[in-house]
Design a protein around this motif. Structure first.
Motif, PDB file in Angstrom:
ATOM      1  N   GLY B  13       0.804  -1.220   0.000  1.00 52.86           N
ATOM      2  CA  GLY B  13       0.000   0.000   0.000  1.00 52.86           C
ATOM      3  C   GLY B  13       0.831   1.261   0.000  1.00 52.86           C
ATOM      4  O   GLY B  13       0.461   2.259  -0.616  1.00 52.86           O
ATOM      5  N   SER B  14       1.962   1.226   0.682  1.00 51.23           N
ATOM      6  CA  SER B  14       2.747   2.462   0.777  1.00 51.23           C
ATOM      7  C   SER B  14       3.888   2.528  -0.226  1.00 51.23           C
ATOM      8  O   SER B  14       4.321   3.607  -0.600  1.00 51.23           O
ATOM      9  N   LEU B  17       1.695   0.500  -4.629  1.00 53.87           N
ATOM     10  CA  LEU B  17       0.455   1.051  -5.180  1.00 53.87           C
ATOM     11  C   LEU B  17       0.570   2.514  -5.636  1.00 53.87           C
ATOM     12  O   LEU B  17       0.055   2.865  -6.696  1.00 53.87           O
ATOM     13  N   PRO B  18       1.243   3.377  -4.864  1.00 53.21           N
ATOM     14  CA  PRO B  18       1.311   4.781  -5.302  1.00 53.21           C
ATOM     15  C   PRO B  18       2.021   4.953  -6.647  1.00 53.21           C
ATOM     16  O   PRO B  18       1.895   5.994  -7.270  1.00 53.21           O
ATOM     17  N   GLU B  20       1.716   2.733  -9.202  1.00 55.80           N
ATOM     18  CA  GLU B  20       1.044   1.961 -10.251  1.00 55.80           C
ATOM     19  C   GLU B  20       0.677   2.837 -11.446  1.00 55.80           C
ATOM     20  O   GLU B  20       0.851   2.432 -12.604  1.00 55.80           O
ATOM     21  N   GLY B 108       3.909   9.782  -4.341  1.00 57.07           N
ATOM     22  CA  GLY B 108       3.000   9.299  -3.315  1.00 57.07           C
ATOM     23  C   GLY B 108       1.990  10.364  -2.939  1.00 57.07           C
ATOM     24  O   GLY B 108       0.793  10.117  -2.857  1.00 57.07           O
ATOM     25  N   GLU B 111      -0.656  10.817  -5.555  1.00 57.48           N
ATOM     26  CA  GLU B 111      -1.691   9.787  -5.507  1.00 57.48           C
ATOM     27  C   GLU B 111      -2.658  10.058  -4.358  1.00 57.48           C
ATOM     28  O   GLU B 111      -3.849   9.861  -4.486  1.00 57.48           O
ATOM     29  N   LEU B 169      -6.464   4.726  -8.614  1.00 58.22           N
ATOM     30  CA  LEU B 169      -5.040   4.412  -8.511  1.00 58.22           C
ATOM     31  C   LEU B 169      -4.463   3.927  -9.835  1.00 58.22           C
ATOM     32  O   LEU B 169      -3.256   3.858 -10.008  1.00 58.22           O
TER      33      LEU B 169
END
Lengths: 317, 193
Positions: B13-14, B17-18, B20, B108, B111, B169
């Motif tokens: 998640g940290s 994902l940011p 992607e 990050g 996002e 995302l």
């Protein structure tokens, strides 16, 4: 088995499971229905991880202070913001140490085309007989067009300007797409998306902005001596697909385009045939196809000798 | 030693994902038309899900770039999914993650802003449920009581919010639209399987 689910469908189901796990309604390590669902399609495990990670990401947003405009006491909010700024600052100091001095070199031979993804997310496409050097720095992205033509699709990053040097000509972009084609005494700059700034080294006070749909010829000694024309970007970029798109170019101009890509050179023996206008789409590496088309449409005769294909007017009987 | 599942989820998640959206945009530019980016990204998460420890991964961003690149290369070798003319020179590809840490922080943060804007745009009931659940940590049962609705209805709203976040995302929708042709193709292919 039923029809294979699309990726978005898998993602939607995963969202349901992730929500249940988050609510404590399902134990991720020990739930028969979940295990069954996961085993049915190997893609589901990845989708579930992504969905759970997304929830965690939103929670992290809360920790960083401020995803949702919550009416929290102002001082706390400011402090959080400061912590975040501090982290960013520390990170930027570390970034200075990460300077990468080495330039990467990419080049193409005759008739080749090369797509190069860069580490910042930008892409460089090299046309035939072209070369670039790429240097990524913490504060700048420096590209040198050593020879030939290249198209740049620039990933947006205001912190790091993207500057292309073509001889003495400079082109700067933040997030946009453009082509630079070196000429004998300057460079053609064709912009397909956004806006770039261009100038000649030593004439930094004469910066000219070129917007999408325009092509500028920038002189190597005088950026003020600039000619701007509007142009069809999609057609000008056909080379990225290995194509030559002709829309009313003369036979002579078309031949010059083909000859950029091939060992086999086209020539035209007759000046009136050379000025005939042609329309069509060809693979850049198939000059014979073009010759045949000209022969069919304009009634020209094709003579091939060694590496030369000559077009001449039809013999009169 | 294996990490806990929760730690891995939090790390993805940290740290993954940011990035992607950036990887998707890069894949779109790199492979041009005819590449099913959804499938590639999906496969990358599957590979992550197979790991029982991620502490050896230095940079989630670099990992995602590298993994998706490998997946595309494998697809090229295996089948005709990828247009070969666009990817013949991928050997020249070099992805060391030289993005300065500041940029990664900014990515990050970008996002997060996107997610924030998205939460604000959710339909009001969905938004209130999502904020109570995620930001204030209120349980679904309590939310159900507060709103006088069933727990099942609360779950539906929570799922709806999560779906919207997942979509956001993926990245810029406008960019995605310009690749409309892509989506058409990938849908056709999925159907024909």
């Amino acid at each position: 088995m039923s029809v294979r689910e699309t990726v978005p469908e898998v993602a939607d189901e995963a969202a349901v499971w992730a929500t249940r796990i988050d609510a404590g309604a399902v134990d991720p390590n020990n739930d028969a229905a979940l295990r069954h669902w996961l085993e049915e399609d190997p893609r589901r495990r990845g989708a579930l991880l992504r969905a759970e990670a997304a929830l965690s990401f939103v929670d992290r947003a809360r920790a960083l202070g401020g995803v949702v405009p919550k009416p929290s006491p102002r001082p706390i909010w400011i402090r959080r913001k400061l912590v975040f700024l501090g982290a960013a600052l520390a990170a930027s100091l570390a970034g200075v140490l990460l300077l990468l001095p080495g330039a990467l070199h990419y080049s193409t031979g005759l008739g080749q085309m090369l797509n190069v993804p860069l580490t910042d997310g930008s892409v460089v496409s090299l046309n035939t007989l072209s070369a670039v050097d790429v240097t990524m720095r913490a504060k700048a992205r420096e590209i040198t067009l050593v020879r030939g033509e290249a198209w740049f699709q620039v990933a947006h990053d205001v912190q790091r300007p993207f500057v292309v040097s073509a001889g003495r000509v400079r082109v700067r972009a933040v997030g946009t797409a453009f082509t630079v084609y070196r000429q004998d005494h300057g460079a053609d700059v064709l912009v397909t998306e956004g806006v770039v700034e261009t100038w000649t080294a030593g004439k930094e006070d004469q910066i000219v902005r070129v917007a999408a749909g325009s092509k500028a010829y920038v002189d190597e000694y005088d950026s003020a001596k600039l000619t701007l024309v509007t142009t069809d970007g999609a057609r000008a970029l056909a080379w990225r697909e290995g194509q030559i798109v002709l829309e009313g170019e003369t036979v002579k101009e078309a031949i010059a385009q083909f000859n950029r890509y091939n060992t086999i050179k086209l020539t035209v023996a007759d000046s009136s045939l050379a000025e005939e206008k042609v329309v069509g789409q060809f693979r850049a590496t198939e000059p014979m196809r073009f010759a045949e088309a000209v022969s069919t449409i304009l009634g020209a005769t094709i003579t091939q000798q060694g590496d030369t294909i000559q077009l001449s007017p039809a013999r009169r009987h | 030693m294996a990490q806990s599942r929760k730690d891995i989820v939090a790390w993805v998640g940290s740290h993954v994902l940011p990035h992607e959206a950036a990887v998707r945009a890069w894949l779109r530019r790199w492979t041009g038309r005819g590449q099913d980016i959804d499938d590639v990204i999906q496969e990358a998460y599957c590979r992550l899900a197979e790991l029982d420890d991620v502490t050896h991964i230095g940079s989630g961003r670099a990992y995602l770039f590298q993994t998706t690149r490998n997946i595309v290369l494998e697809q090229v070798r295996r089948s005709k999914i990828v247009r070969i003319d666009n990817v013949t020179d991928m050997g020249a590809l070099n992805i060391d993650d030289e993005t300065p840490p500041l940029d990664r922080v900014v990515a990050g943060a970008r996002e997060l802003q996107r997610v924030q804007a998205l939460i604000e745009r959710l339909p009001s009931k969905c938004r209130r449920v999502f904020i109570l659940r995620r930001i204030h940590g209120v349980s679904q049962r309590e939310i159900a009581k507060m709103f006088g609705i069933s727990e099942n209805a609360v779950e539906k709203q929570a799922v709806r919010g999560l779906k919207a976040i997942l979509k956001a995302l993926e990245g810029d929708e406008r960019t995605a639209e310009s690749q409309g042709e892509n989506h058409e193709r990938s849908r056709d292919r999925t159907r024909s399987r």
